[in-house]
Design an enzyme around this catalytic site. Structure first.
Site: not given
Ligand code: OAD
Length: 248
Positions: A70, A102-103, A119, A130, A152
């Site tokens: 990643r 986003n990370v 995140h 630790c 550690c």
């Molecule tokens: P997702 O992958 O779940 O969702 C991405 C979203 O972006 C979807 O709703 C798409 O329709 C939208 N999308 C795609 N292309 C786009 C564009 N060009 N412009 C605007 N929107 C677009 O990602 P997240 O919602 O970020 O958590 O997921 C949140 C968290 O869920 C992540 O940080 C991660 C994951 O599980 C952890 O790792 C704890």
């Protein structure tokens, strides 16, 4: 792209804007969204089964290698017009805060000065035992097993929040406060399935804030948004700024 006059006016009047972002904002930088990310060697695994403390305890090398993959995907990524438009808002609105799931660090790279990373950040390393943050160079990516903590001797892991882990308390408190106080609350590029972060737009709406949703697809948050803009962040945001502040 036609924007409602009330939307443009709400933006122009705003003194404080909060921008909540998810993986969709980085999609146009070539970083696959979290749920699309599993390709090639990793296609057989679900992200939800790798990004957990249990997975790391069971097979630290596998989780480490997944993150190395990643990191490689993210290493060459650059901010796109969506990230840049969000950074540009700082020149037009007195207070702008980005709250991101986003990370990848791209908001900061685009020039945003106030970024809450709910995140964490994939380039950080912390000790699984630790919890201390350990600064390591690029070399960490080259190894197939997690390096050891110099304090550690525990195993290092990426400094991101995994499923089942709590969000960093201070970051979460600030994010909730931003949702309460911002005149305008953007919700951009997130499928908003993961709580508690996903509750922020609902919270903003319940506090009477103007919620603007930008996503090519409908999500659970459309219901809380006063304005829903269907499209890609990298296209909608620059057009929105150009229409709201034509003289800039
Ligand atoms: P997702 O992958 O779940 O969702 C991405 C979203 O972006 C979807 O709703 C798409 O329709 C939208 N999308 C795609 N292309 C786009 C564009 N060009 N412009 C605007 N929107 C677009 O990602 P997240 O919602 O970020 O958590 O997921 C949140 C968290 O869920 C992540 O940080 C991660 C994951 O599980 C952890 O790792 C704890």
């Amino acid at each position: 792209m036609d924007f409602a006059p009330e939307l443009l006016e709400a933006l122009r009047q705003a003194r404080h804007v909060a921008v909540f972002t998810g993986a969709g904002v980085s999609a146009e930088s070539g970083i696959p969204t979290f749920r699309d990310a599993q390709t090639g060697l990793w296609a057989q695994y679900r992200a939800e089964d790798l990004a957990t403390p249990d997975a790391f305890e069971r097979d630290p090398a596998m989780v480490w290698q997944w993150y190395a993959w990643r990191r490689e995907l993210m290493q060459s990524a650059q901010p796109n017009p969506g990230h840049r438009a969000i950074a540009e808002l700082e020149r037009r609105v007195p207070r702008v805060c980005v709250i991101t799931q986003n990370v990848d660090g791209l908001h900061r790279m685009a020039g945003c000065s106030d970024v809450i990373e709910l995140h964490g950040n994939i380039w950080d390393n912390v000790c699984f035992s630790c919890g201390r943050r350990v600064d390591r160079g690029e070399d960490v990516n080259a190894v197939d097993t997690p390096p050891r903590c110099p304090h550690c001797n525990g195993l290092l892991r990426p400094g991101v929040v995994w499923f089942g882990e709590a969000l960093p308390a201070e970051a979460w408190q600030r994010a909730a406060q931003e949702a309460e106080l911002a005149d305008v609350f953007f919700c951009i590029g997130t499928s908003s399935l993961v709580e508690p972060a996903a509750s922020l737009p609902r919270h903003a709406q319940s506090c009477g804030r103007t919620v603007i949703q930008i996503n090519p697809e409908s999500t659970g948050h459309d219901a809380f948004a006063r304005f829903v803009l269907r499209g890609k962040a990298g296209e909608v945001l620059p057009a929105l700024l150009a229409d709201a502040w034509p003289a800039c």
